[in-house]
Design a protein around this motif. Structure first.
Motif, PDB file in Angstrom:
ATOM      1  N   THR A   1      25.632  57.156  43.216  1.00 44.30           N
ATOM      2  CA  THR A   1      25.418  55.752  42.440  1.00 44.30           C
ATOM      3  C   THR A   1      26.653  55.648  41.845  1.00 44.30           C
ATOM      4  N   LEU A   2      27.604  56.676  41.278  1.00 48.77           N
ATOM      5  CA  LEU A   2      28.834  56.142  40.634  1.00 48.77           C
ATOM      6  C   LEU A   2      29.818  55.510  41.694  1.00 48.77           C
ATOM      7  N   LYS A   3      29.572  55.717  42.884  1.00 49.96           N
ATOM      8  CA  LYS A   3      30.710  55.274  43.498  1.00 49.96           C
ATOM      9  C   LYS A   3      30.423  53.880  43.793  1.00 49.96           C
ATOM     10  N   ALA A   4      29.452  53.213  43.440  1.00 46.90           N
ATOM     11  CA  ALA A   4      29.395  51.707  43.617  1.00 46.90           C
ATOM     12  C   ALA A   4      30.219  51.332  42.151  1.00 46.90           C
ATOM     13  N   VAL A   5      29.986  51.998  41.102  1.00 46.23           N
ATOM     14  CA  VAL A   5      30.612  51.781  39.847  1.00 46.23           C
ATOM     15  C   VAL A   5      32.274  51.644  40.168  1.00 46.23           C
ATOM     16  N   GLU A   6      32.537  52.750  40.888  1.00 42.33           N
ATOM     17  CA  GLU A   6      34.178  52.976  40.898  1.00 42.33           C
ATOM     18  C   GLU A   6      34.663  51.987  42.111  1.00 42.33           C
ATOM     19  N   ALA A   7      33.932  51.601  42.781  1.00 40.17           N
ATOM     20  CA  ALA A   7      34.325  50.645  43.858  1.00 40.17           C
ATOM     21  C   ALA A   7      34.541  49.161  43.472  1.00 40.17           C
ATOM     22  N   ASP A   8      33.793  48.992  42.090  1.00 37.92           N
ATOM     23  CA  ASP A   8      34.071  47.672  41.544  1.00 37.92           C
ATOM     24  C   ASP A   8      35.239  47.931  40.583  1.00 37.92           C
ATOM     25  N   GLU A   9      35.694  49.017  40.169  1.00 38.22           N
ATOM     26  CA  GLU A   9      36.635  49.082  39.118  1.00 38.22           C
ATOM     27  C   GLU A   9      38.115  48.121  39.452  1.00 38.22           C
ATOM     28  N   VAL A  10      38.525  48.274  40.621  1.00 32.43           N
ATOM     29  CA  VAL A  10      39.513  47.456  40.989  1.00 32.43           C
ATOM     30  C   VAL A  10      39.565  46.120  40.878  1.00 32.43           C
ATOM     31  N   LEU A  11      38.226  45.417  41.090  1.00 39.38           N
ATOM     32  CA  LEU A  11      37.999  44.081  41.196  1.00 39.38           C
ATOM     33  C   LEU A  11      38.129  43.925  39.406  1.00 39.38           C
ATOM     34  N   VAL A  12      37.228  44.434  38.820  1.00 35.91           N
ATOM     35  CA  VAL A  12      36.889  44.386  37.518  1.00 35.91           C
ATOM     36  C   VAL A  12      38.337  44.455  36.506  1.00 35.91           C
ATOM     37  N   LYS A  13      39.301  45.294  36.832  1.00 36.49           N
ATOM     38  CA  LYS A  13      40.618  45.518  36.243  1.00 36.49           C
ATOM     39  C   LYS A  13      41.541  44.330  36.639  1.00 36.49           C
ATOM     40  N   LYS A  14      41.396  43.873  37.886  1.00 43.11           N
ATOM     41  CA  LYS A  14      42.272  42.707  38.506  1.00 43.11           C
ATOM     42  C   LYS A  14      41.827  41.338  37.724  1.00 43.11           C
ATOM     43  N   THR A  15      40.291  41.140  37.492  1.00 46.41           N
ATOM     44  CA  THR A  15      39.941  40.013  36.963  1.00 46.41           C
ATOM     45  C   THR A  15      40.336  39.915  35.386  1.00 46.41           C
ATOM     46  N   LEU A  16      40.245  41.175  34.694  1.00 43.84           N
ATOM     47  CA  LEU A  16      40.784  41.203  33.482  1.00 43.84           C
ATOM     48  C   LEU A  16      42.237  41.014  33.206  1.00 43.84           C
ATOM     49  N   THR A  17      42.743  41.331  33.921  1.00 44.84           N
ATOM     50  CA  THR A  17      44.320  41.179  33.922  1.00 44.84           C
ATOM     51  C   THR A  17      44.562  39.656  33.913  1.00 44.84           C
ATOM     52  N   SER A  18      43.909  38.951  35.133  1.00 46.66           N
ATOM     53  CA  SER A  18      44.046  37.779  35.539  1.00 46.66           C
ATOM     54  C   SER A  18      43.725  36.780  34.191  1.00 46.66           C
ATOM     55  N   LEU A  19      42.613  37.229  33.539  1.00 47.49           N
ATOM     56  CA  LEU A  19      42.245  36.651  32.417  1.00 47.49           C
ATOM     57  C   LEU A  19      43.039  36.479  31.208  1.00 47.49           C
ATOM     58  N   THR A  20      43.763  37.688  31.249  1.00 43.99           N
ATOM     59  CA  THR A  20      44.715  37.640  30.019  1.00 43.99           C
ATOM     60  C   THR A  20      45.970  37.016  30.428  1.00 43.99           C
ATOM     61  N   LEU A  21      46.228  36.987  31.483  1.00 41.66           N
ATOM     62  CA  LEU A  21      47.450  36.103  32.050  1.00 41.66           C
ATOM     63  C   LEU A  21      47.404  34.586  32.348  1.00 41.66           C
ATOM     64  N   ASP A  22      46.235  34.246  32.534  1.00 40.06           N
ATOM     65  CA  ASP A  22      46.013  32.889  32.903  1.00 40.06           C
ATOM     66  C   ASP A  22      45.752  32.093  31.642  1.00 40.06           C
ATOM     67  N   ARG A  23      47.063  31.658  31.087  1.00 39.23           N
ATOM     68  CA  ARG A  23      47.200  30.614  29.897  1.00 39.23           C
ATOM     69  C   ARG A  23      48.262  29.645  30.090  1.00 39.23           C
ATOM     70  N   PRO A  24      48.199  28.640  29.517  1.00 44.35           N
ATOM     71  CA  PRO A  24      49.209  27.756  29.649  1.00 44.35           C
ATOM     72  C   PRO A  24      50.576  28.194  29.270  1.00 44.35           C
ATOM     73  N   LEU A  25      51.608  27.684  30.052  1.00 44.90           N
ATOM     74  CA  LEU A  25      52.891  28.078  29.679  1.00 44.90           C
ATOM     75  C   LEU A  25      53.667  27.342  28.577  1.00 44.90           C
ATOM     76  N   PRO A  26      54.430  27.997  27.763  1.00 49.43           N
ATOM     77  CA  PRO A  26      54.800  27.388  26.439  1.00 49.43           C
ATOM     78  C   PRO A  26      55.618  26.234  26.907  1.00 49.43           C
ATOM     79  N   ARG A  27      55.562  25.035  26.254  1.00 53.49           N
ATOM     80  CA  ARG A  27      56.191  23.791  26.340  1.00 53.49           C
ATOM     81  C   ARG A  27      57.734  24.001  25.615  1.00 53.49           C
ATOM     82  N   PHE A  28      58.526  23.587  26.332  1.00 50.40           N
ATOM     83  CA  PHE A  28      60.075  23.613  26.024  1.00 50.40           C
ATOM     84  C   PHE A  28      60.200  22.201  25.248  1.00 50.40           C
ATOM     85  N   ARG A  29      60.852  22.288  23.941  1.00 49.55           N
ATOM     86  CA  ARG A  29      61.347  21.163  23.571  1.00 49.55           C
ATOM     87  C   ARG A  29      62.777  20.639  23.759  1.00 49.55           C
TER      88      ARG A  29
END
Length: 74
Positions: free
Chosen positions: A46-74
């Motif tokens: 049963t835990l193998k299913a949880v472990e199989a999803d781990e890569v996708l979950v971590k990739k998604t969390l990483t993309s959420l923390t990185l997907d933000r607008p770039l700062p505007r330069f003045r």
């Protein structure tokens, strides 16, 4: 709910899932030592299913923390 709050919540959920998986592995190890190998095997399967999803979950969390607008330069 802001993007930061969503990211924080999802990160918390991921950490809790990790802790639960570790606890389940410890339970499976204990059951294994008690001699009930089939039950321990079912828990590990049963835990193998949880472990199989781990890569996708971590990739998604990483993309959420990185997907933000770039700062505007003045």
């Amino acid at each position: 709910m802001s993007d930061k709050e969503i990211t924080t919540l999802l990160t918390l959920i991921n950490h809790r899932q990790d802790r639960l998986a570790v606890a389940c592995k410890e339970i499976a190890d204990w059951i294994d030592r008690q001699g009930d190998v089939p039950v321990a095997g079912k828990i590990r399967d049963t835990l193998k299913a949880v472990e199989a999803d781990e890569v996708l979950v971590k990739k998604t969390l990483t993309s959420l923390t990185l997907d933000r607008p770039l700062p505007r330069f003045r």
